[in-house]
Every structure is written in C-alpha cells, then in structure tokens.
Design a protein around this motif. Structure first.
Motif, PDB file in Angstrom:
ATOM      1  N   GLU A 217       0.826  -1.216   0.000  1.00 30.96           N
ATOM      2  CA  GLU A 217       0.000   0.000   0.000  1.00 30.96           C
ATOM      3  C   GLU A 217       0.856   1.260   0.000  1.00 30.96           C
ATOM      4  OE1 GLU A 217      -2.570  -0.560   3.332  1.00 30.96           O
ATOM      5  OE2 GLU A 217      -4.154  -1.515   2.139  1.00 30.96           O
ATOM      6  N   ALA A 218       2.011   1.181   0.649  1.00 30.07           N
ATOM      7  CA  ALA A 218       2.908   2.338   0.693  1.00 30.07           C
ATOM      8  C   ALA A 218       3.498   2.654  -0.681  1.00 30.07           C
ATOM      9  CB  ALA A 218       4.031   2.094   1.693  1.00 30.07           C
ATOM     10  N   ARG A 219       3.384   1.728  -1.624  1.00 26.39           N
ATOM     11  CA  ARG A 219       3.977   1.913  -2.957  1.00 26.39           C
ATOM     12  C   ARG A 219       2.936   2.050  -4.063  1.00 26.39           C
ATOM     13  NH1 ARG A 219       6.925  -0.217   0.648  1.00 26.39           N
ATOM     14  NH2 ARG A 219       9.212  -0.009   0.621  1.00 26.39           N
ATOM     15  N   LEU A 220       1.680   2.088  -3.710  1.00 30.58           N
ATOM     16  CA  LEU A 220       0.626   2.309  -4.697  1.00 30.58           C
ATOM     17  C   LEU A 220       0.793   3.686  -5.342  1.00 30.58           C
ATOM     18  CD1 LEU A 220      -2.518   0.864  -2.877  1.00 30.58           C
ATOM     19  CD2 LEU A 220      -1.578   0.044  -5.044  1.00 30.58           C
ATOM     20  N   GLY A 221       0.561   3.748  -6.650  1.00 32.23           N
ATOM     21  CA  GLY A 221       0.648   5.018  -7.350  1.00 32.23           C
ATOM     22  C   GLY A 221       2.042   5.412  -7.764  1.00 32.23           C
ATOM     23  N   GLN A 222       3.036   4.586  -7.466  1.00 32.04           N
ATOM     24  CA  GLN A 222       4.390   4.871  -7.913  1.00 32.04           C
ATOM     25  C   GLN A 222       4.576   4.284  -9.313  1.00 32.04           C
ATOM     26  OE1 GLN A 222       7.272   3.878  -4.858  1.00 32.04           O
ATOM     27  NE2 GLN A 222       6.069   4.872  -3.251  1.00 32.04           N
ATOM     28  N   ARG A 223       5.800   3.969  -9.688  1.00 33.71           N
ATOM     29  CA  ARG A 223       6.071   3.636 -11.095  1.00 33.71           C
ATOM     30  C   ARG A 223       5.534   2.283 -11.514  1.00 33.71           C
ATOM     31  NH1 ARG A 223      11.240   0.747 -11.458  1.00 33.71           N
ATOM     32  NH2 ARG A 223      12.081   0.384  -9.365  1.00 33.71           N
ATOM     33  N   LEU A 224       5.279   1.389 -10.583  1.00 32.25           N
ATOM     34  CA  LEU A 224       4.848   0.036 -10.945  1.00 32.25           C
ATOM     35  C   LEU A 224       3.324  -0.049 -10.982  1.00 32.25           C
ATOM     36  CD1 LEU A 224       5.853  -2.936 -11.446  1.00 32.25           C
ATOM     37  CD2 LEU A 224       5.331  -3.324  -9.015  1.00 32.25           C
ATOM     38  N   PRO A 225       2.727  -0.483 -12.105  1.00 26.67           N
ATOM     39  CA  PRO A 225       1.270  -0.661 -12.145  1.00 26.67           C
ATOM     40  C   PRO A 225       0.878  -1.996 -11.503  1.00 26.67           C
ATOM     41  CG  PRO A 225       2.208  -1.177 -14.300  1.00 26.67           C
ATOM     42  CD  PRO A 225       3.351  -0.736 -13.423  1.00 26.67           C
ATOM     43  N   PHE A 226       0.186  -1.932 -10.370  1.00 27.89           N
ATOM     44  CA  PHE A 226      -0.206  -3.184  -9.716  1.00 27.89           C
ATOM     45  C   PHE A 226      -1.486  -2.995  -8.916  1.00 27.89           C
ATOM     46  CE2 PHE A 226       2.264  -1.159  -6.352  1.00 27.89           C
ATOM     47  CZ  PHE A 226       1.609  -1.530  -5.169  1.00 27.89           C
ATOM     48  N   ARG A 227      -2.142  -4.116  -8.658  1.00 29.39           N
ATOM     49  CA  ARG A 227      -3.332  -4.164  -7.823  1.00 29.39           C
ATOM     50  C   ARG A 227      -3.097  -5.133  -6.671  1.00 29.39           C
ATOM     51  NH1 ARG A 227      -8.175  -5.637 -11.866  1.00 29.39           N
ATOM     52  NH2 ARG A 227      -6.781  -7.424 -12.137  1.00 29.39           N
ATOM     53  N   ILE A 228      -3.789  -4.891  -5.574  1.00 25.69           N
ATOM     54  CA  ILE A 228      -3.744  -5.784  -4.417  1.00 25.69           C
ATOM     55  C   ILE A 228      -5.097  -6.494  -4.319  1.00 25.69           C
ATOM     56  CG2 ILE A 228      -3.463  -5.959  -1.920  1.00 25.69           C
ATOM     57  CD1 ILE A 228      -1.899  -3.295  -2.051  1.00 25.69           C
ATOM     58  N   HIS A 229      -5.062  -7.821  -4.209  1.00 23.73           N
ATOM     59  CA  HIS A 229      -6.279  -8.620  -4.057  1.00 23.73           C
ATOM     60  C   HIS A 229      -6.202  -9.359  -2.728  1.00 23.73           C
ATOM     61  CE1 HIS A 229      -7.026  -8.206  -8.455  1.00 23.73           C
ATOM     62  NE2 HIS A 229      -5.703  -8.234  -8.510  1.00 23.73           N
ATOM     63  N   GLU A 230      -7.247  -9.261  -1.945  1.00 25.26           N
ATOM     64  CA  GLU A 230      -7.241  -9.913  -0.630  1.00 25.26           C
ATOM     65  C   GLU A 230      -8.422 -10.861  -0.491  1.00 25.26           C
ATOM     66  OE1 GLU A 230      -5.688  -7.522   2.885  1.00 25.26           O
ATOM     67  OE2 GLU A 230      -6.629  -5.963   1.670  1.00 25.26           O
ATOM     68  N   ASN A 231      -8.126 -12.041   0.068  1.00 21.71           N
ATOM     69  CA  ASN A 231      -9.157 -13.008   0.457  1.00 21.71           C
ATOM     70  C   ASN A 231     -10.123 -13.326  -0.681  1.00 21.71           C
ATOM     71  OD1 ASN A 231      -8.016 -12.818   3.081  1.00 21.71           O
ATOM     72  ND2 ASN A 231      -9.309 -11.042   3.527  1.00 21.71           N
ATOM     73  N   LEU A 232      -9.571 -13.619  -1.850  1.00 22.41           N
ATOM     74  CA  LEU A 232     -10.391 -13.952  -3.000  1.00 22.41           C
ATOM     75  C   LEU A 232     -11.094 -15.293  -2.799  1.00 22.41           C
ATOM     76  CD1 LEU A 232      -8.036 -12.988  -5.984  1.00 22.41           C
ATOM     77  CD2 LEU A 232      -9.934 -11.661  -5.036  1.00 22.41           C
ATOM     78  N   GLY A 233     -12.272 -15.434  -3.389  1.00 22.24           N
ATOM     79  CA  GLY A 233     -12.973 -16.704  -3.380  1.00 22.24           C
ATOM     80  C   GLY A 233     -12.399 -17.661  -4.407  1.00 22.24           C
ATOM     81  N   LEU A 234     -12.930 -18.869  -4.435  1.00 20.44           N
ATOM     82  CA  LEU A 234     -12.403 -19.903  -5.328  1.00 20.44           C
ATOM     83  C   LEU A 234     -12.484 -19.469  -6.789  1.00 20.44           C
ATOM     84  CD1 LEU A 234     -13.916 -23.137  -3.705  1.00 20.44           C
ATOM     85  CD2 LEU A 234     -11.621 -22.191  -3.399  1.00 20.44           C
ATOM     86  N   GLY A 235     -13.654 -19.005  -7.208  1.00 20.04           N
ATOM     87  CA  GLY A 235     -13.829 -18.625  -8.600  1.00 20.04           C
ATOM     88  C   GLY A 235     -12.972 -17.436  -9.005  1.00 20.04           C
TER      89      GLY A 235
END
Length: 316
Positions: A217-235
C-alpha cells in the motif's frame, strides 16, 4: 440415479483442499454421477458450500455416522483417507459397486477395497488423488486435464485473454520460513516491468498477510502498475490466475490454482517438495543453493527464470 461418496483427507489447510477439487470435479462431471456426497474436515463448509458439484456435505467424525450417510448400494465409493483404518469396511457394509481407497501398506483391511493405492508424498497431491479414480473408472483423460478443467469450471467464463497480467503470491500461511519476502517480490515486479513495460501486476494476499499489505500500500501510485487482491474466493482466484501470463509464488495454498491450471508458474521453495509442485513444460521450481534458506534465492535467478518462461511461452 448414479451416486458417489467421497471421503476427503482430514486436512484443513487451504492448499490441501484446493488440490482436492479436481477429483471432486472429475467424479461429478466425468463419471456420470448424479448425486455426490462429500465428507470433509470440520470447519470447511464455507469452502465447499458454493460448489455446484456437491449434492450432500458432511463433516461427521463418527465412523458409524459416516457409514450410514454413504448411500446404500453407492455406485462409487472413494476414501482418500490413508489413516482411516476402517475405511474399506464402509464400502463393504454399504455394498458399494466400486470401492476405491488410498491407504497405507500396513493396513490389512485395505484388501476389502476393489482397488487400493499406496499413498505417496513423491507425486503432486492432486495427481495422487486422481489416478486411482481415473484408472478404476477408465476415464478417458489424464490428471492434467481434470485439474485444469476443474479450475476453468470455477472461473465461469471470466478469464481475460492476452491480459499481460503477472500474478504474485508473497504469502505463506505455514510461516516465515516459506516466505521469499514481499520486498523481493516487488523488486522482481519492477525488474520485469522495466524489461516488459506492457505487463501489469496482481499481488494476491490472504488474511494473515498484513505486513505484506502495508508494504504494498505504501507503494501504490508509484512507477509500478499493480493491484492488491485480498481473500479472494475460489472462482475469483481461478479466474485471475487463468488470466495471467505468469504466476510466481511461495509454497502456499493459492499457488495450486495456477499449478492445476498449468499456467506458466515459478514456485519458490525452501526445500524440494514434490507433493506440492506439479512439473510441466511451463513450470519451474526454484530452490536455495548450497543449503541456504528461501531468502537466499536471488532476485536475479527468479528474473531469469521468469524471462525464459515469458519469452518462450507468452511474449516470444
């Protein structure tokens, strides 16, 4: 109506249940079974309850209750519980038309199964579960087919094609000794992005990865395009990894979505672990050299392995 009963191994770890999904799928979807009764460990109802392949679910620990919850004259009875000494007797009492088991060679009651394979830790666990079923019922395809199709069935048509996504799994529920470190995963992503600027990165976290979340979270919006996904379901897990051009993971539960899907996969292991790594043309297991721990694996080694997979199978 064709009926089946399946006794899963008594394991509550996430990954141990992910690798059980293909055999459930194969029984229900490819063995012409109309009604499947599943027996699992306590506390797993939330994991299994939304699977359309299961018609009846039980967590009973009682041998007697298990016996009488197995339908009389059940068409297929399969016990995947090598430590359950009396498992074969259930099939005998319930007059199973076909009785299959995974067992220990020392158990004399295994002779009451129509077929009983010795449980092994030298083969990927999903394959160990599938082979006795495939061979006994003479199903037409090998384990890899049912592993992939089970995951795709859960993904429900949500797979993105040509997404350019790289999925990174920096967690490990078993403890720090299995974690390469989120900072190394992030450095890996930055290095790959510099080499392949069209990539986008997905970090998948579980409920115990608070430190990893804080770091990212401290690196969101910097040079690397990424998303964080938490506790995803099976599908959602299956769809995300089926959409990825590469998955890099510690030895963790969600890695088995990618492994069963046979996506380009790099597994980072603290030691050789064939029970939890599925070898195929697009997979690589990276282990420490010279007896070091997992954190001794260099980012450069993983970058090279990732580039080889991307260039050969995805971006070449």
């Amino acid at each position: 109506m064709k009926k089946a009963a399946l006794l899963l191994r008594s394991r509550t770890f996430y990954g141990a249940n992910i690798v059980s999904l293909p055999v459930i799928y194969a029984i229900k979807k490819h063995a012409q079974v109309d009604h499947l009764t599943l027996f699992a460990s306590s506390g797993l109802e939330n994991f299994y309850r939304n699977l359309s392949w299961i018609d009846n679910y039980s967590e009973t620990k009682s041998l007697l209750k298990t016996c009488f919850q197995v339908p009389a004259s059940v068409d297929v009875y399969y016990s995947m519980r090598p430590g359950m000494v009396n498992a074969a007797l259930i099939g005998l009492v319930r007059r199973a038309r076909v009785s299959i088991g995974l067992g220990k060679p020392s158990n004399p009651l295994n002779r009451f199964f129509d077929r009983c394979d010795e449980y092994t830790e030298d083969v990927y666990r999903a394959v160990t579960y599938l082979l006795p079923l495939i061979e006994t019922l003479e199903l037409p395809m090998g384990p890899a087919f049912y592993m992939r199709e089970a995951m795709m069935d859960m993904a429900e048509g949500r797979v993105e094609k040509a997404s350019g996504r790289v999925c990174l799994l920096p967690g490990a529920g078993a403890g720090e000794f299995k974690k390469w470190g989120v900072a190394r995963f992030y450095e890996l992503a930055c290095t790959l992005y510099a080499r392949y600027p069209g990539l986008v990165f997905d970090f998948v976290l579980g409920p115990s990865e608070g430190e990893e979340r804080q770091f990212l979270e401290a690196r969101l919006g910097q040079r690397l395009p990424f998303r964080i996904h938490e506790n995803l379901g099976l599908g959602d897990n299956a769809a995300l990894m089926a959409s990825s051009v590469l998955v890099v993971a510690n030895d963790c539960g969600p890695s088995h979505f990618a492994q069963c899907l046979q996506r380009p996969f790099i597994g980072l292991y603290c030691e050789n672990n064939p029970e939890w790594f599925f070898p195929h043309a697009q997979s690589a297991a990276v282990l420490p050299e010279d007896g070091g721990d997992i954190k001794s694996i260099t980012v450069e080694r993983v970058v090279k392995t990732a580039a080889d997979l991307l260039n050969t199978y995805q971006l070449g």
